[in-house]
Scaffold this motif. Structure first.
Motif, PDB file in Angstrom:
ATOM      1  N   PRO A 197      33.722 -46.733   3.968  1.00 17.05           N
ATOM      2  CA  PRO A 197      33.072 -46.826   2.657  1.00 17.05           C
ATOM      3  C   PRO A 197      31.577 -47.128   2.768  1.00 17.05           C
ATOM      4  O   PRO A 197      31.163 -48.002   3.533  1.00 17.05           O
ATOM      5  N   ARG A 198      30.793 -46.381   1.999  1.00 19.12           N
ATOM      6  CA  ARG A 198      29.343 -46.596   1.951  1.00 19.12           C
ATOM      7  C   ARG A 198      28.897 -46.459   0.503  1.00 19.12           C
ATOM      8  O   ARG A 198      29.264 -45.507  -0.183  1.00 19.12           O
ATOM      9  N   GLN A 199      28.061 -47.422   0.060  1.00 19.43           N
ATOM     10  CA  GLN A 199      27.530 -47.333  -1.295  1.00 19.43           C
ATOM     11  C   GLN A 199      26.294 -46.462  -1.313  1.00 19.43           C
ATOM     12  O   GLN A 199      25.377 -46.629  -0.500  1.00 19.43           O
ATOM     13  N   GLN A 200      26.283 -45.519  -2.240  1.00 17.95           N
ATOM     14  CA  GLN A 200      25.134 -44.642  -2.453  1.00 17.95           C
ATOM     15  C   GLN A 200      24.795 -44.719  -3.933  1.00 17.95           C
ATOM     16  O   GLN A 200      25.449 -44.092  -4.762  1.00 17.95           O
ATOM     17  N   GLY A 201      23.761 -45.493  -4.259  1.00 15.86           N
ATOM     18  CA  GLY A 201      23.437 -45.702  -5.661  1.00 15.86           C
ATOM     19  C   GLY A 201      24.564 -46.443  -6.355  1.00 15.86           C
ATOM     20  O   GLY A 201      24.994 -47.506  -5.904  1.00 15.86           O
ATOM     21  N   ARG A 202      25.090 -45.871  -7.429  1.00 14.42           N
ATOM     22  CA  ARG A 202      26.166 -46.518  -8.186  1.00 14.42           C
ATOM     23  C   ARG A 202      27.524 -45.909  -7.873  1.00 14.42           C
ATOM     24  O   ARG A 202      28.470 -46.026  -8.649  1.00 14.42           O
ATOM     25  N   LYS A 203      27.636 -45.270  -6.703  1.00 13.20           N
ATOM     26  CA  LYS A 203      28.906 -44.709  -6.253  1.00 13.20           C
ATOM     27  C   LYS A 203      29.197 -45.187  -4.841  1.00 13.20           C
ATOM     28  O   LYS A 203      28.275 -45.440  -4.062  1.00 13.20           O
ATOM     29  N   ILE A 204      30.476 -45.275  -4.522  1.00 10.74           N
ATOM     30  CA  ILE A 204      30.903 -45.569  -3.155  1.00 10.74           C
ATOM     31  C   ILE A 204      31.771 -44.412  -2.693  1.00 10.74           C
ATOM     32  O   ILE A 204      32.699 -43.996  -3.391  1.00 10.74           O
ATOM     33  N   ARG A 205      31.447 -43.866  -1.508  1.00  9.14           N
ATOM     34  CA  ARG A 205      32.204 -42.777  -0.895  1.00  9.14           C
ATOM     35  C   ARG A 205      32.484 -43.136   0.558  1.00  9.14           C
ATOM     36  O   ARG A 205      31.877 -44.054   1.118  1.00  9.14           O
ATOM     37  N   SER A 206      33.374 -42.367   1.189  1.00 10.53           N
ATOM     38  CA  SER A 206      33.586 -42.525   2.625  1.00 10.53           C
ATOM     39  C   SER A 206      32.513 -41.753   3.377  1.00 10.53           C
ATOM     40  O   SER A 206      32.243 -40.584   3.069  1.00 10.53           O
ATOM     41  N   ALA A 207      31.901 -42.418   4.353  1.00  9.08           N
ATOM     42  CA  ALA A 207      30.889 -41.750   5.166  1.00  9.08           C
ATOM     43  C   ALA A 207      31.499 -40.713   6.091  1.00  9.08           C
ATOM     44  O   ALA A 207      30.782 -39.862   6.631  1.00  9.08           O
ATOM     45  N   ASP A 208      32.806 -40.772   6.287  1.00  2.29           N
ATOM     46  CA  ASP A 208      33.513 -39.758   7.069  1.00  2.29           C
ATOM     47  C   ASP A 208      34.033 -38.701   6.110  1.00  2.29           C
ATOM     48  O   ASP A 208      34.939 -38.980   5.307  1.00  2.29           O
TER      49      ASP A 208
END
Length: 392
Positions: A97-108
């Motif tokens: 998990p990585r936060q990008q702005g106001r979203k969190i996604r999997s970096a993989d």
């Protein structure tokens, strides 16, 4: 959004950490250990936490049962239960998990995030920890972390209900938006069909055989033609069904002797759901009688339909629905209600006699590698959770 003193950074860090912990269905030991550790660090005694034996009753087996935590109230009031299933689907194993702005996604990019349902787990934990660490007055609380939701709602189905402390108001966090209150869900039958044909050489003496594939094809065609497959609308009655798995056959030069099928049948109306089941059984039995060898022999069908979970519907006027609406409003959101066409742990909780509504926490594109978590929606869900846990 209503103001509430809540450590948002800690809540975000918590959900990121939880989503990174592997724990697909039947392998939840590690995530439950992390939850237990967080609660112990907040001062919850080990004696307040217990594991049941749901995995021993589950047809899937599994490494552990459900985690149940009971906290005494600091004020009088009916016991409230906060719950969220801990297992994820297999694609989420290895999430980064990585936060990008106001979203969190999997970096993989190959993995799902695991927001379904670690976001729900984080909401329940955040609500409990905020109440405990800030010394907020609260009624008696039960925290319930069921296993094996993704493969059949088995944790909630086989929970040791006597360990839950007789909660009067129950709140389940799963998918959706934080302002949604799910008051009901459909029921579902799982159907297993075994078709025994009669083998014969497909080139030399095909007339001496009965193809199990032909029986299956004829039966499915009857269901489709008569409106019993896919979306089903019969007057005011609605439902859905799907033949999802077909397996059989080893060679093209043999009249196929065996085919096995799996299907599901859903409807909010238990009686109509049974009518769909009856239509399925009739279609396959009709097909088996219709296809014969040259001397009149027929194949046979073994038909088994088992209830996976029963439907439920809670009135918007019920205390649990009113409490959810009040908490959402207090958090500055406008509550809305809905009914689900999928199954929820709430199906079995209500079947056990515990009035349960389901709330969302901002997960999107669940069960895919594109899954993401809306940070603002997640934090709003945490606010709702604190309001519910504190009984405000």
């Amino acid at each position: 959004m209503g103001s509430i003193s809540m450590d948002s950074r800690q809540a975000i860090d918590r959900v990121v950490r939880l989503m990174a912990i592997p724990g697909k269905s039947c392998e939840e030991t590690q995530i439950l250990a992390a939850i237990s550790q967080d609660l112990q660090h907040a001062g919850v005694p080990a004696a307040a936490m217990s594991f049941d034996t749901a995995h021993r009753r589950s047809p899937a087996g599994g490494a552990t049962g459900n985690l149940i935590v009971k906290l005494p109230g600091t004020v009088r009031g009916p016991r409230r239960l906060l719950m969220a299933h801990v297992d994820t689907v297999p694609i989420c194993v290895g999430s980064r998990p990585r936060q990008q702005g106001r979203k969190i996604r999997s970096a993989d990019p190959r993995t799902g995030l695991g927001g379904d349902n670690r976001a729900g787990v984080a909401v329940v934990l955040t609500a409990a920890l905020e109440v405990l660490q800030r010394g907020l007055p609260h009624p008696p609380l039960t925290l319930f972390f069921p296993v094996q939701e993704e493969i059949g709602l088995y944790g909630a189905r086989f929970v040791s209900a006597n360990k839950l402390g007789k909660p009067a108001l129950c709140f389940n966090w799963d998918g959706g938006e934080p302002y949604m209150i799910c008051l009901g869900a459909t029921g579902d039958y799982g159907v297993d069909i075994r078709i025994a044909g009669i083998p014969a050489h497909a080139g030399v003496h095909p007339e001496q055989g009965v193809s199990a594939i032909a029986i299956a094809s004829r039966a499915i065609n009857e269901l489709v033609e008569n409106g019993w497959h896919g979306l089903i609308v019969k007057g005011k009655n609605r439902g859905a069904s799907n033949v999802g798995i077909i397996a059989g056959g080893d060679a093209t030069n043999v009249v196929t002797p065996l085919v096995e099928l799996k299907a599901e049948i859903r409807s909010h109306d238990p009686l109509f759901r049974k009518k769909i089941v009856a239509a399925y059984q009739k279609a396959f039995e009709n097909a088996a009688r219709a296809i014969k060898t040259d001397n009149g022999r027929t194949g046979r069908v073994e038909f088994q339909a088992d209830l996976k979970y029963e439907s439920f519907r809670i009135s918007p006027n019920e205390p649990v629905a009113q409490a959810a609406e009040a908490a959402i409003s207090a958090a500055g959101l406008t509550p809305e209600t809905c009914i689900s066409n999928g199954g929820l742990d709430a199906n079995w909780m209500n079947a056990h006699g515990f009035p349960t509504v389901t709330l969302g926490c901002g997960q999107h594109a669940i069960h895919t590698a594109d899954e993401w978590l809306d940070v603002d929606a997640f934090l709003a869900a945490c606010q709702v959770g604190v309001k519910i846990a504190s009984g405000e």
